[in-house]
Design a protein around this motif. Sequence first.
Motif, PDB file in Angstrom:
ATOM      1  N   ASN A  26       1.723   2.728  -3.603  1.00  0.00           N
ATOM      2  CA  ASN A  26       0.650   3.524  -4.209  1.00  0.00           C
ATOM      3  C   ASN A  26      -0.667   2.995  -3.644  1.00  0.00           C
ATOM      4  O   ASN A  26      -1.175   1.965  -4.098  1.00  0.00           O
ATOM      5  CB  ASN A  26       0.668   3.403  -5.732  1.00  0.00           C
ATOM      6  N   ALA A  27      -1.206   3.681  -2.665  1.00  0.00           N
ATOM      7  CA  ALA A  27      -2.370   3.188  -1.927  1.00  0.00           C
ATOM      8  C   ALA A  27      -3.576   2.941  -2.826  1.00  0.00           C
ATOM      9  O   ALA A  27      -4.286   1.937  -2.687  1.00  0.00           O
ATOM     10  CB  ALA A  27      -2.737   4.166  -0.810  1.00  0.00           C
ATOM     11  N   THR A  28      -3.812   3.852  -3.783  1.00  0.00           N
ATOM     12  CA  THR A  28      -4.980   3.719  -4.669  1.00  0.00           C
ATOM     13  C   THR A  28      -4.866   2.489  -5.555  1.00  0.00           C
ATOM     14  O   THR A  28      -5.784   1.666  -5.642  1.00  0.00           O
ATOM     15  CB  THR A  28      -5.139   4.979  -5.538  1.00  0.00           C
ATOM     16  N   TYR A  29      -3.730   2.361  -6.230  1.00  0.00           N
ATOM     17  CA  TYR A  29      -3.539   1.223  -7.125  1.00  0.00           C
ATOM     18  C   TYR A  29      -3.530  -0.097  -6.352  1.00  0.00           C
ATOM     19  O   TYR A  29      -4.042  -1.118  -6.816  1.00  0.00           O
ATOM     20  CB  TYR A  29      -2.227   1.379  -7.906  1.00  0.00           C
ATOM     21  N   TRP A  30      -2.916  -0.077  -5.166  1.00  0.00           N
ATOM     22  CA  TRP A  30      -2.859  -1.298  -4.354  1.00  0.00           C
ATOM     23  C   TRP A  30      -4.262  -1.749  -3.956  1.00  0.00           C
ATOM     24  O   TRP A  30      -4.575  -2.936  -3.999  1.00  0.00           O
ATOM     25  CB  TRP A  30      -2.021  -1.052  -3.112  1.00  0.00           C
ATOM     26  N   THR A  31      -5.140  -0.813  -3.593  1.00  0.00           N
ATOM     27  CA  THR A  31      -6.519  -1.140  -3.207  1.00  0.00           C
ATOM     28  C   THR A  31      -7.280  -1.742  -4.382  1.00  0.00           C
ATOM     29  O   THR A  31      -7.963  -2.763  -4.247  1.00  0.00           O
ATOM     30  CB  THR A  31      -7.248   0.128  -2.708  1.00  0.00           C
ATOM     31  N   ILE A  32      -7.167  -1.083  -5.541  1.00  0.00           N
ATOM     32  CA  ILE A  32      -7.860  -1.594  -6.733  1.00  0.00           C
ATOM     33  C   ILE A  32      -7.359  -2.990  -7.092  1.00  0.00           C
ATOM     34  O   ILE A  32      -8.136  -3.905  -7.382  1.00  0.00           O
ATOM     35  CB  ILE A  32      -7.653  -0.633  -7.927  1.00  0.00           C
ATOM     36  N   ALA A  59       0.819  -1.214   0.000  1.00  0.00           N
ATOM     37  CA  ALA A  59       0.000   0.000   0.000  1.00  0.00           C
ATOM     38  C   ALA A  59       0.853   1.264   0.000  1.00  0.00           C
ATOM     39  O   ALA A  59       0.455   2.291  -0.560  1.00  0.00           O
ATOM     40  CB  ALA A  59      -0.936  -0.011   1.200  1.00  0.00           C
ATOM     41  N   LEU A 105      -1.711  -1.726 -13.694  1.00  0.00           N
ATOM     42  CA  LEU A 105      -1.641  -0.866 -12.514  1.00  0.00           C
ATOM     43  C   LEU A 105      -0.398  -1.113 -11.681  1.00  0.00           C
ATOM     44  O   LEU A 105       0.212  -0.175 -11.164  1.00  0.00           O
ATOM     45  CB  LEU A 105      -2.880  -1.063 -11.636  1.00  0.00           C
TER      46      LEU A 105
END
Length: 333
Positions: free
Chosen positions: A42-48, A39, A289
């Motif tokens: 890149n928190a956003t990409y990791w979540t997706i 995370a 991603l």
Amino acid sequence: MSIDLSTSVKAALKVLLDTQANLTTTQRRVATGLRVGTAKDNATYWTIATKTRSDIGAVSAVQDALGLAQATVSVASTSVSATVDIVSQIKAKLVTAEESSVDKVKLNDEITQLKEQLRSVGQSANFNGDNWVVLSGSADPSEPKQIPASIIRYADGTFSVGRLSYSGAASSTGPVSTVDARYLIDDRTGGTGGYGVLTSTAFAAQVGAGQTYVMLTNQGGSTSGQVEIGLSASTTNGQIDDMLSVVNAMLGQMTIVGSAFGSLEARINMQDSFAKNMSDTLTSGVGKLVDANMEQEGTKLAALQTQQQLGIQSLSIANASFSLITQLFQNIH
């Protein structure tokens, strides 16, 4: 008097440490193939990516279920096709029986063997403990056979499973008609055989036969009123005509059942292909991603390793220069 030349040493050390940090990151990317592994990358990409990987796992489970369903339905479809062939042979025997010179008793022996084969084919249509053509025990004839076929993730984040099904009878209560015979054999405990093509008396009633002929009497339930199709020396041509009418009606319903299985089998194949393509697409999407560009990272790794060597040499030179100057001034007071 004091001389501080450590500035050059500190600068060389800082450059080396920065290079080492970049080298560690690049080595991790090369080793894992990921530029977003946690995370913090890149928190956003990791979540997706994490959510999508979960969906990919669910799609994989659906593919496994489709594989089992494909085998189960294929076995059922094969059983129906084999049953149609056997019933067609019985029909031919009944036609032959109308010839006055034929020994009907011997002909009945052949019909008996074919009827035993019918039950054997039905009971053998079992895959992984599931039989889609024979009802037994306390099974509900109106309950559809269902299999997971797809996953659906909605915009609000909720999740559901789509299913394919083979429809059972319209109802398990009330009068039973020929359209309710969605199985080959109905051997339910306490039943009357009405939901199996080969055990239902509804076909005899439909064609107005003189007796309630069935191809097989049901096992486990009531056989009251059921008359198995068969021949004896005294069987009349009128009775044979009634039997032929019943057999024709049965064959008509079996083609409907077989067509339903065939359509479901084709749908399963289509869904399996779709699930595979979906899994590939999701995997590709996640890769865009979080996957590292291995060509770029490989080139970067080689450059950083060279920089590391140069940094070590620079630090060594800075240390040597500082030591030399220190020695020159160590006796000055």
